[in-house]
Design a protein around this motif. Structure first.
Motif, mmCIF file in Angstrom:
data_model
loop_
_atom_site.group_PDB
_atom_site.id
_atom_site.type_symbol
_atom_site.label_atom_id
_atom_site.label_comp_id
_atom_site.label_asym_id
_atom_site.label_seq_id
_atom_site.Cartn_x
_atom_site.Cartn_y
_atom_site.Cartn_z
ATOM 1 N N PRO A 129 0.834 -1.214 0.000
ATOM 2 C CA PRO A 129 0.000 0.000 0.000
ATOM 3 C C PRO A 129 0.867 1.261 0.000
ATOM 4 O O PRO A 129 1.901 1.322 0.637
ATOM 5 C CB PRO A 129 -0.808 -0.121 1.286
ATOM 6 N N ILE A 130 0.395 2.265 -0.726
ATOM 7 C CA ILE A 130 1.103 3.532 -0.860
ATOM 8 C C ILE A 130 0.260 4.628 -0.227
ATOM 9 O O ILE A 130 -0.950 4.701 -0.448
ATOM 10 C CB ILE A 130 1.341 3.870 -2.350
ATOM 11 N N ARG A 131 0.900 5.508 0.531
ATOM 12 C CA ARG A 131 0.217 6.671 1.094
ATOM 13 C C ARG A 131 0.975 7.899 0.624
ATOM 14 O O ARG A 131 2.163 8.046 0.885
ATOM 15 C CB ARG A 131 0.230 6.597 2.616
ATOM 16 N N GLN A 132 0.299 8.751 -0.068
ATOM 17 C CA GLN A 132 0.932 9.948 -0.605
ATOM 18 C C GLN A 132 0.344 11.161 0.080
ATOM 19 O O GLN A 132 -0.871 11.318 0.148
ATOM 20 C CB GLN A 132 0.709 10.026 -2.114
ATOM 21 N N GLU A 133 1.224 12.037 0.579
ATOM 22 C CA GLU A 133 0.782 13.257 1.242
ATOM 23 C C GLU A 133 1.336 14.456 0.490
ATOM 24 O O GLU A 133 2.494 14.464 0.103
ATOM 25 C CB GLU A 133 1.282 13.310 2.691
ATOM 26 N N ASN A 134 0.476 15.444 0.294
ATOM 27 C CA ASN A 134 0.902 16.698 -0.322
ATOM 28 C C ASN A 134 0.659 17.809 0.688
ATOM 29 O O ASN A 134 -0.478 18.198 0.918
ATOM 30 C CB ASN A 134 0.125 16.969 -1.613
ATOM 31 N N ASN A 135 1.722 18.298 1.303
ATOM 32 C CA ASN A 135 1.621 19.373 2.281
ATOM 33 C C ASN A 135 2.134 20.658 1.663
ATOM 34 O O ASN A 135 3.095 20.659 0.897
ATOM 35 C CB ASN A 135 2.444 19.056 3.536
ATOM 36 N N THR A 136 1.483 21.757 2.022
ATOM 37 C CA THR A 136 1.918 23.065 1.569
ATOM 38 C C THR A 136 2.385 23.860 2.773
ATOM 39 O O THR A 136 1.640 24.013 3.740
ATOM 40 C CB THR A 136 0.759 23.807 0.872
ATOM 41 N N ILE A 137 3.600 24.336 2.728
ATOM 42 C CA ILE A 137 4.126 25.157 3.812
ATOM 43 C C ILE A 137 4.152 26.598 3.325
ATOM 44 O O ILE A 137 4.772 26.908 2.319
ATOM 45 C CB ILE A 137 5.539 24.704 4.222
ATOM 46 N N THR A 138 3.445 27.461 4.051
ATOM 47 C CA THR A 138 3.402 28.872 3.715
ATOM 48 C C THR A 138 4.360 29.601 4.646
ATOM 49 O O THR A 138 4.244 29.493 5.862
ATOM 50 C CB THR A 138 1.981 29.427 3.891
ATOM 51 N N ALA A 139 5.311 30.305 4.092
ATOM 52 C CA ALA A 139 6.295 31.016 4.898
ATOM 53 C C ALA A 139 6.345 32.472 4.450
ATOM 54 O O ALA A 139 7.209 32.865 3.674
ATOM 55 C CB ALA A 139 7.671 30.372 4.760
ATOM 56 N N PRO A 140 5.398 33.304 4.938
ATOM 57 C CA PRO A 140 5.421 34.708 4.526
ATOM 58 C C PRO A 140 6.537 35.473 5.237
ATOM 59 O O PRO A 140 6.789 35.266 6.415
ATOM 60 C CB PRO A 140 4.053 35.223 4.965
ATOM 61 N N ALA A 141 7.203 36.322 4.526
ATOM 62 C CA ALA A 141 8.245 37.170 5.098
ATOM 63 C C ALA A 141 8.111 38.540 4.438
ATOM 64 O O ALA A 141 8.464 38.714 3.286
ATOM 65 C CB ALA A 141 9.624 36.589 4.840
#
Length: 154
Positions: A129-141
């Motif tokens: 079994p495969i588990r794929q995660e797509n996370n978005t990291i927002t780093a405002p500066a």
């Protein structure tokens, strides 16, 4: 405990308390000469420096081009020895286009080799079994003095 024993014990405790503490050395230098060889077996030390193939190819091609240009230039110079008004400048004028063509050919070959090297196909083979995660990291500066606030959005 008798008074004499108590007095002797008190003197011993006081003497121990005021006895100077032995200083531990913070550094030690062994000036004894090192043996030429020892009993330990040699340890293999593999060479981990790797020269990329394109760099080795470019170096070999550059040496070949230089050798060819010198050879052709010497040949032209020897052929021109029979002419009356041949100077070193005229020989260089004749061999310069040959060197330029060889340098361009080497550059084209190097570019073609690097283009072929960038086009690689990667195949991923998964079992189970495969588990794929797509996370978005927002780093405002923002601003003159930026403060980084990393926010992990799921």
């Amino acid at each position: 405990m008798s008074d004499a024993e108590a007095t002797a014990e008190a003197r011993r405790i006081i003497a121990d308390a005021y006895r100077p503490v032995h200083q531990m050395p913070t550094a030690y230098r062994d000036d004894a000469p090192l043996p030429a060889y020892g009993t330990a077996p040699p340890v293999p030390q593999p060479d981990s420096r790797i020269v990329p193939p394109w760099a080795a190819g470019t170096a070999v091609a550059g040496i070949g081009v230089g050798t060819a240009c010198v050879g052709i230039g010497c040949g032209v110079w020897l052929a021109c020895q029979g002419f009356a008004a041949v100077t070193l400048t005229s020989v260089l004028f004749i061999t310069l286009p040959i060197a330029a063509v060889a340098a361009v050919a080497t550059a084209i070959g190097s570019a073609a080799r690097s283009i072929r090297a960038t086009h690689t196909t990667t195949h991923h083979h998964y079992a189970g079994p495969i588990r794929q995660e797509n996370n978005t990291i927002t780093a405002p500066a923002y601003g003159l003095i930026a403060r980084n606030r990393n926010e992990l959005n799921h």
